[in-house]
Design a protein around this motif. Sequence first.
Motif, mmCIF file in Angstrom:
data_model
loop_
_atom_site.group_PDB
_atom_site.id
_atom_site.type_symbol
_atom_site.label_atom_id
_atom_site.label_comp_id
_atom_site.label_asym_id
_atom_site.label_seq_id
_atom_site.Cartn_x
_atom_site.Cartn_y
_atom_site.Cartn_z
ATOM 1 N N SER A 108 0.845 -1.196 0.000
ATOM 2 C CA SER A 108 0.000 0.000 0.000
ATOM 3 C C SER A 108 0.878 1.243 0.000
ATOM 4 O O SER A 108 2.101 1.169 0.173
ATOM 5 N N TRP A 110 0.923 3.329 2.351
ATOM 6 C CA TRP A 110 1.491 3.403 3.689
ATOM 7 C C TRP A 110 2.849 2.710 3.724
ATOM 8 O O TRP A 110 3.820 3.265 4.241
ATOM 9 N N TRP A 169 -3.392 7.071 18.784
ATOM 10 C CA TRP A 169 -2.965 6.009 17.874
ATOM 11 C C TRP A 169 -3.860 5.945 16.647
ATOM 12 O O TRP A 169 -5.073 6.026 16.745
ATOM 13 N N LEU A 170 -3.232 5.768 15.494
ATOM 14 C CA LEU A 170 -3.959 5.464 14.269
ATOM 15 C C LEU A 170 -3.816 3.963 14.036
ATOM 16 O O LEU A 170 -2.784 3.485 13.591
ATOM 17 N N ASN A 171 -4.855 3.212 14.361
ATOM 18 C CA ASN A 171 -4.752 1.750 14.387
ATOM 19 C C ASN A 171 -5.051 1.088 13.045
ATOM 20 O O ASN A 171 -4.545 0.000 12.757
ATOM 21 N N LYS A 172 -5.868 1.705 12.221
ATOM 22 C CA LYS A 172 -6.228 1.106 10.939
ATOM 23 C C LYS A 172 -5.679 1.967 9.806
ATOM 24 O O LYS A 172 -6.057 3.133 9.666
ATOM 25 N N LEU A 173 -4.814 1.371 9.004
ATOM 26 C CA LEU A 173 -4.200 2.097 7.894
ATOM 27 C C LEU A 173 -5.006 1.838 6.624
ATOM 28 O O LEU A 173 -4.524 1.251 5.653
ATOM 29 N N GLU A 174 -6.244 2.290 6.638
ATOM 30 C CA GLU A 174 -7.149 2.017 5.528
ATOM 31 C C GLU A 174 -7.246 3.197 4.563
ATOM 32 O O GLU A 174 -7.170 3.029 3.347
ATOM 33 N N VAL A 186 1.681 5.996 14.543
ATOM 34 C CA VAL A 186 1.450 4.803 13.736
ATOM 35 C C VAL A 186 2.431 3.703 14.127
ATOM 36 O O VAL A 186 3.629 3.964 14.312
#
Length: 276
Positions: A108, A110, A169-174, A186
């Motif tokens: 991705s 990311w 926290w940014l837990n989902k890298l969607e 992250v």
Amino acid sequence: SENIELSGRFGLDTNCWAKNGSLREATMGDLKKREITCASEFLAHISRDFADERGLIIFRGQSHDWKLVPKIARTPYQEYQGSFKDEEEVLDFFKRRAFPHLDRVPASDWHWLFIAQHHGVPTRLLDWTSNALVALWFAVRTDPNTTQQGVQDNHTPTVWAFEPTTDDWLNKLEASPFDIQRTQVVRPVHVTERIIAQSGYFSIHKRYEKKGFISFDERLLLEGEIEKYCVQRENIHRIQRELDRCGINESVLFPDLAGVSNYVTWHWARGHLTPK
């Protein structure tokens, strides 16, 4: 004390501060600046400042007391942001050039951004680590006698420590990394050996339309506790040696031939290696 005993077990000098039992600090506005003379004093500060915290603490070491903004927001990069259409075009340019050098294709944007950041591309990411001594190494890696264009560089090595709350926290890298709604922390996928070796984490920074990127330590951005530690420049070489004895050095943190070469050069330049 427990701090002194633990530091001594790892070969760290506790005489730099333990004789009088006091830890140096100064107040800068609402933020206290802890003054560091050796690695054991740094660990003692960390132990005291976060004694009651149970969450993960992340650290960032800087050779200068810069603002906590990503590389893309620093001089001279912010002056040339108009050279590309936007950050996505910069990343796309990196993808085209980097692809032949990768063993596997990143899954991705990311993952691409993590790789680009760890190889020096200006991005909206800021490097952090969960290892306090790794952060201290990055703070003192620059020699105190460094000059820029013949002028003495009177830099102040600095380590920041941050204890994120759940909301930080940014837990989902969607979503796309370029569409984030706020600055957050992250947990990166281990897409490079450097991230693993450095116990790496990132903060990803929101870009505001009028203000651009805002320094990470400004309280309006985050919920968690943040602390600051400044190293006295005359003690940089001593701390470098202490960290090397603890296995924190360039060959470990940069696990490739460049890291080994720089580590050997560092030893040679300081007379640690004697030719036979």
